[in-house]
Design a protein around this motif. Structure first.
Motif, PDB file in Angstrom:
ATOM      1  N   TYR A  39       0.831  -1.208   0.000  1.00 19.31           N
ATOM      2  CA  TYR A  39       0.000   0.000   0.000  1.00 19.31           C
ATOM      3  C   TYR A  39       0.863   1.254   0.000  1.00 19.31           C
ATOM      4  CZ  TYR A  39      -4.663  -1.995   0.391  1.00 19.31           C
ATOM      5  OH  TYR A  39      -5.856  -2.629   0.119  1.00 19.31           O
ATOM      6  N   ASP A  40       1.954   1.222   0.734  1.00 18.23           N
ATOM      7  CA  ASP A  40       2.876   2.363   0.726  1.00 18.23           C
ATOM      8  C   ASP A  40       3.402   2.626  -0.682  1.00 18.23           C
ATOM      9  OD1 ASP A  40       2.518   2.552   3.437  1.00 18.23           O
ATOM     10  OD2 ASP A  40       4.405   1.550   3.953  1.00 18.23           O
ATOM     11  N   THR A  41       3.717   1.539  -1.390  1.00 17.89           N
ATOM     12  CA  THR A  41       4.205   1.671  -2.763  1.00 17.89           C
ATOM     13  C   THR A  41       3.122   2.246  -3.671  1.00 17.89           C
ATOM     14  OG1 THR A  41       5.720  -0.199  -2.459  1.00 17.89           O
ATOM     15  CG2 THR A  41       5.160   0.412  -4.723  1.00 17.89           C
ATOM     16  N   MET A  42       1.889   1.772  -3.497  1.00 17.74           N
ATOM     17  CA  MET A  42       0.785   2.290  -4.303  1.00 17.74           C
ATOM     18  C   MET A  42       0.596   3.784  -4.087  1.00 17.74           C
ATOM     19  SD  MET A  42      -3.315   1.350  -4.125  1.00 17.74           S
ATOM     20  CE  MET A  42      -3.406   1.851  -2.391  1.00 17.74           C
ATOM     21  N   VAL A  43       0.637   4.212  -2.838  1.00 17.72           N
ATOM     22  CA  VAL A  43       0.437   5.627  -2.525  1.00 17.72           C
ATOM     23  C   VAL A  43       1.577   6.478  -3.084  1.00 17.72           C
ATOM     24  CG1 VAL A  43       0.381   7.307  -0.631  1.00 17.72           C
ATOM     25  CG2 VAL A  43      -1.000   5.222  -0.500  1.00 17.72           C
ATOM     26  N   SER A  44       2.792   6.035  -2.875  1.00 20.14           N
ATOM     27  CA  SER A  44       3.939   6.831  -3.317  1.00 20.14           C
ATOM     28  C   SER A  44       4.034   6.922  -4.837  1.00 20.14           C
ATOM     29  CB  SER A  44       5.241   6.249  -2.752  1.00 20.14           C
ATOM     30  OG  SER A  44       5.455   4.929  -3.234  1.00 20.14           O
ATOM     31  N   SER A  45       3.572   5.888  -5.528  1.00 20.38           N
ATOM     32  CA  SER A  45       3.704   5.870  -6.991  1.00 20.38           C
ATOM     33  C   SER A  45       2.461   6.366  -7.720  1.00 20.38           C
ATOM     34  CB  SER A  45       4.031   4.451  -7.466  1.00 20.38           C
ATOM     35  OG  SER A  45       2.995   3.543  -7.126  1.00 20.38           O
ATOM     36  N   ARG A  46       1.309   6.342  -7.042  1.00 18.00           N
ATOM     37  CA  ARG A  46       0.062   6.652  -7.737  1.00 18.00           C
ATOM     38  C   ARG A  46      -0.597   7.960  -7.294  1.00 18.00           C
ATOM     39  NH1 ARG A  46      -1.161   3.286 -12.184  1.00 18.00           N
ATOM     40  NH2 ARG A  46      -0.627   1.128 -11.708  1.00 18.00           N
ATOM     41  N   ILE A  47      -0.486   8.293  -6.027  1.00 17.07           N
ATOM     42  CA  ILE A  47      -1.194   9.460  -5.503  1.00 17.07           C
ATOM     43  C   ILE A  47      -0.445  10.741  -5.860  1.00 17.07           C
ATOM     44  CG2 ILE A  47      -1.767  10.677  -3.357  1.00 17.07           C
ATOM     45  CD1 ILE A  47      -3.860   8.687  -4.102  1.00 17.07           C
ATOM     46  N   SER A  48      -1.177  11.768  -6.226  1.00 12.71           N
ATOM     47  CA  SER A  48      -0.582  13.058  -6.571  1.00 12.71           C
ATOM     48  C   SER A  48       0.252  13.592  -5.406  1.00 12.71           C
ATOM     49  CB  SER A  48      -1.689  14.061  -6.916  1.00 12.71           C
ATOM     50  OG  SER A  48      -1.176  15.362  -7.026  1.00 12.71           O
ATOM     51  N   SER A  49       1.422  14.113  -5.721  1.00 12.58           N
ATOM     52  CA  SER A  49       2.338  14.610  -4.684  1.00 12.58           C
ATOM     53  C   SER A  49       1.791  15.857  -3.990  1.00 12.58           C
ATOM     54  CB  SER A  49       3.704  14.926  -5.312  1.00 12.58           C
ATOM     55  OG  SER A  49       3.566  15.888  -6.349  1.00 12.58           O
ATOM     56  N   SER A  50       0.798  16.504  -4.591  1.00 14.38           N
ATOM     57  CA  SER A  50       0.223  17.717  -3.980  1.00 14.38           C
ATOM     58  C   SER A  50      -0.821  17.396  -2.915  1.00 14.38           C
ATOM     59  CB  SER A  50      -0.401  18.603  -5.070  1.00 14.38           C
ATOM     60  OG  SER A  50      -1.401  17.890  -5.784  1.00 14.38           O
ATOM     61  N   ILE A  51      -1.193  16.135  -2.800  1.00 13.74           N
ATOM     62  CA  ILE A  51      -2.138  15.729  -1.753  1.00 13.74           C
ATOM     63  C   ILE A  51      -1.364  15.543  -0.458  1.00 13.74           C
ATOM     64  CG2 ILE A  51      -3.716  13.903  -0.993  1.00 13.74           C
ATOM     65  CD1 ILE A  51      -4.414  13.407  -3.893  1.00 13.74           C
ATOM     66  N   PRO A  52      -1.823  16.120   0.660  1.00 12.03           N
ATOM     67  CA  PRO A  52      -1.103  15.992   1.933  1.00 12.03           C
ATOM     68  C   PRO A  52      -0.911  14.533   2.331  1.00 12.03           C
ATOM     69  CG  PRO A  52      -2.856  17.630   2.089  1.00 12.03           C
ATOM     70  CD  PRO A  52      -3.042  16.934   0.779  1.00 12.03           C
ATOM     71  N   PRO A  53       0.143  14.222   3.065  1.00 16.00           N
ATOM     72  CA  PRO A  53       0.383  12.843   3.513  1.00 16.00           C
ATOM     73  C   PRO A  53      -0.811  12.300   4.299  1.00 16.00           C
ATOM     74  CG  PRO A  53       2.300  14.218   3.940  1.00 16.00           C
ATOM     75  CD  PRO A  53       1.205  15.148   3.512  1.00 16.00           C
ATOM     76  N   PHE A  54      -1.047  11.026   4.164  1.00 12.92           N
ATOM     77  CA  PHE A  54      -2.173  10.396   4.852  1.00 12.92           C
ATOM     78  C   PHE A  54      -1.844  10.158   6.324  1.00 12.92           C
ATOM     79  CE2 PHE A  54      -2.799   9.080   0.415  1.00 12.92           C
ATOM     80  CZ  PHE A  54      -4.109   9.499   0.225  1.00 12.92           C
ATOM     81  N   ASN A  55      -2.881  10.249   7.142  1.00 12.86           N
ATOM     82  CA  ASN A  55      -2.761   9.949   8.559  1.00 12.86           C
ATOM     83  C   ASN A  55      -3.165   8.495   8.766  1.00 12.86           C
ATOM     84  OD1 ASN A  55      -3.003   9.679  11.321  1.00 12.86           O
ATOM     85  ND2 ASN A  55      -4.269  11.487  11.623  1.00 12.86           N
ATOM     86  N   TYR A  56      -2.183   7.654   9.104  1.00 12.32           N
ATOM     87  CA  TYR A  56      -2.435   6.223   9.289  1.00 12.32           C
ATOM     88  C   TYR A  56      -2.623   5.839  10.760  1.00 12.32           C
ATOM     89  CZ  TYR A  56      -1.036   5.573   4.412  1.00 12.32           C
ATOM     90  OH  TYR A  56      -0.965   5.632   3.038  1.00 12.32           O
ATOM     91  N   GLY A  57      -2.665   6.818  11.638  1.00 14.12           N
ATOM     92  CA  GLY A  57      -2.827   6.505  13.048  1.00 14.12           C
ATOM     93  C   GLY A  57      -1.555   6.037  13.708  1.00 14.12           C
ATOM     94  N   ILE A  58      -0.439   6.123  12.996  1.00 14.96           N
ATOM     95  CA  ILE A  58       0.862   5.731  13.522  1.00 14.96           C
ATOM     96  C   ILE A  58       1.906   6.593  12.812  1.00 14.96           C
ATOM     97  CG2 ILE A  58       1.079   3.885  11.799  1.00 14.96           C
ATOM     98  CD1 ILE A  58       2.718   2.294  13.783  1.00 14.96           C
ATOM     99  N   SER A  59       2.915   7.012  13.516  1.00  9.20           N
ATOM    100  CA  SER A  59       3.932   7.857  12.901  1.00  9.20           C
ATOM    101  C   SER A  59       4.737   7.053  11.886  1.00  9.20           C
ATOM    102  CB  SER A  59       4.868   8.433  13.963  1.00  9.20           C
ATOM    103  OG  SER A  59       5.655   7.408  14.540  1.00  9.20           O
ATOM    104  N   SER A  60       5.308   7.741  10.917  1.00  7.61           N
ATOM    105  CA  SER A  60       6.122   7.061   9.905  1.00  7.61           C
ATOM    106  C   SER A  60       7.338   6.405  10.541  1.00  7.61           C
ATOM    107  CB  SER A  60       6.555   8.056   8.822  1.00  7.61           C
ATOM    108  OG  SER A  60       7.247   9.155   9.397  1.00  7.61           O
ATOM    109  N   GLU A  61       7.839   7.017  11.619  1.00  8.57           N
ATOM    110  CA  GLU A  61       8.996   6.431  12.316  1.00  8.57           C
ATOM    111  C   GLU A  61       8.627   5.109  12.976  1.00  8.57           C
ATOM    112  OE1 GLU A  61       7.925   9.512  12.750  1.00  8.57           O
ATOM    113  OE2 GLU A  61       9.503  10.696  11.757  1.00  8.57           O
ATOM    114  N   ASP A  62       7.461   5.098  13.666  1.00  6.87           N
ATOM    115  CA  ASP A  62       7.028   3.863  14.327  1.00  6.87           C
ATOM    116  C   ASP A  62       6.694   2.778  13.301  1.00  6.87           C
ATOM    117  OD1 ASP A  62       7.369   4.870  16.837  1.00  6.87           O
ATOM    118  OD2 ASP A  62       5.274   5.470  17.091  1.00  6.87           O
ATOM    119  N   GLN A  63       6.117   3.203  12.187  1.00  6.91           N
ATOM    120  CA  GLN A  63       5.818   2.221  11.139  1.00  6.91           C
ATOM    121  C   GLN A  63       7.106   1.621  10.591  1.00  6.91           C
ATOM    122  OE1 GLN A  63       2.559   2.381   7.921  1.00  6.91           O
ATOM    123  NE2 GLN A  63       4.358   3.182   6.850  1.00  6.91           N
ATOM    124  N   GLN A  64       8.129   2.438  10.414  1.00  4.70           N
ATOM    125  CA  GLN A  64       9.407   1.931   9.919  1.00  4.70           C
ATOM    126  C   GLN A  64      10.046   0.991  10.931  1.00  4.70           C
ATOM    127  OE1 GLN A  64      10.624   2.406   6.783  1.00  4.70           O
ATOM    128  NE2 GLN A  64      12.054   0.789   7.434  1.00  4.70           N
TER     129      GLN A  64
END
Length: 428
Positions: free
Chosen positions: A386-411
């Protein structure tokens, strides 16, 4: 007779609701008749237990049992009426099916859908203009393309399970100057016309174009409407795709109508990723609406949950109601639109779908309403996809999605999983 009533009770109720859009006040008609029938059966059984033969009564018994005999006569009338209604319903259904067949042939010539068999879905999907649409709504697309919107119209749009009901309730209350009385009395499915749904009468809506404000709901992408669409007040709600997938999966698994999905979770995730779910591709849906960002109100479901007041103030400004919005009104609106409040509100929770047999008994249209529920369902590989789909498909002008977890914790979770796999695969 008991067996016949039991067999036709739910199917006939569901048929009449779907074909004739009965109001909530009339939905319990057959339920009431069924309950009365059961009462008559109990009375008959009680008479038999007392040794009374209802077919050979003495004059004294006829006088004493007059209420029961009247009820028995009434049920004979009810049986005839219900039989006539069943025949009438079948005739209407047959004629409508014939009409839909011929309309479908015209649509095939004009829109040229590619009909697709979808894995574990009950019905086919129609691929039109690179969108996969439910088979049941294709017959409305020509009329929708011709439908004229006005500047005073309010349209709540979204990909399914992206906060549609929440944004509908907020928009309705702001636009009606917080008319909570009508919100308490009228079901949200009646306050809003579901544009593409088969039972929605677009011709009748066109005739009602003199109404000050008309409220519409749709899951269709903007390309299926004409140039009057963005001239209305269009509010588009979007949500992070992982939570959308979880909510959509549970919804489609719970329903008993044509859109039902009966497959496993892992298959649904893959279907979502390859754009083989209704109204997909999800990423294209979001991008196409975001392209109208200067003309519509583009809002995330997560902002409504975590940043309610500033988000609603911006929405009110878009609707031209900002000056009328007070702190007291915001207080009441926030409480009214809280998840627990809406889940227990019979006018917005769609529990009638369960009562009418459209869904499983454990169905809940408003299931959890939280950010990050995907963490309970996704595995690491699915999340990465899903991360790959968002990064490759979603317009870069759309604000980052809130997944309920920080990107650091997800990593960190990803790193932990990678380390675990290496340790399991290394020789001991």
């Amino acid at each position: 007779m008991y067996f016949i009533l039991s067999c036709i009770r739910y199917p006939l109720n569901r048929f009449i609701y779907r074909q004739f859009s009965t109001s909530p006040t009339n939905r319990n008609l057959f339920k009431s008749l069924y309950n009365h029938f059961q009462h008559g059966q109990r009375a008959k059984k009680a008479a038999q237990e007392r040794g009374i033969d209802l077919k050979n009564l003495t004059p004294e018994q006829k006088l004493k049992l007059r209420p029961i005999l009247r009820l028995k006569s009434a049920f004979r009338v009810v049986n005839v009426v219900m039989g006539m209604m069943a025949v009438t319903a079948f005739i209407v259904w047959y004629k409508r099916r014939q009409t839909q067949y011929y309309i479908g042939k015209e649509i095939n010539d004009e829109l040229k859908p590619i009909w697709m068999d979808l894995k574990y879905f009950k019905h086919k999907g129609a691929l039109i203009d690179n969108y996969l649409l439910p088979e049941q709504i294709v017959g409305k697309l020509n009329d929708i393309k011709k439908f004229e919107f006005k500047k005073t119209d309010c349209i709540c749009s979204s990909f399914p399970k992206s906060g549609t009901t929440l944004i509908q309730e907020i928009v309705y209350l702001i636009q009606t100057n917080f008319d909570y009385d009508s919100a308490k009395q009228i079901d949200i499915s009646e306050r809003y016309s579901f544009l593409e749904w088969p039972t929605t009468n677009l011709k009748k809506l066109s005739l009602n174009s003199n109404e000050k404000t008309r409220f519409f709901k749709t899951h269709l992408p903007p390309k299926f409407f004409n140039e009057t669409f963005p001239k209305a007040k269009v509010v588009y709600a979007y949500r992070n795709p992982k939570d959308v997938t979880v909510s959509y999966f549970h919804f489609l698994r719970s329903i008993n109508i044509e859109l039902k999905y009966s497959g496993p979770w892992n298959q649904f995730v893959q279907s979502f990723l390859i754009d083989e779910v209704y109204y997909g591709p999800w990423w294209k849906h979001v991008n196409d609406y975001h392209a109208l960002n200067d003309q519509i109100f583009f809002v995330s479901y997560e902002d409504l949950l975590t940043n309610f007041r500033p988000t609603v103030r911006r929405l009110a400004a878009y609707l031209g109601k900002e000056k009328e919005l007070t702190d007291e009104q915001l207080d009441k609106l926030e409480k009214w639109c809280s998840f627990d409040s809406m889940k227990n509100n019979s006018r917005v929770n769609y529990n009638w779908m369960k009562e009418w047999g459209f869904t499983n008994k454990n169905f809940s249209f408003l299931r959890k309403g939280v950010i990050g529920d995907w963490l309970n369902s996704f595995d690491v590989d699915q999340s990465r996809q899903y991360d790959t789909m968002v990064s490759s498909r979603i317009s870069s002008s759309i604000p980052p999605f809130n997944y309920g977890i920080s990107s650091e914790d997800q990593q960190r979770l990803y790193d932990y999983d990678s380390e675990r796999r290496r340790s399991e695969s290394s020789p001991k």
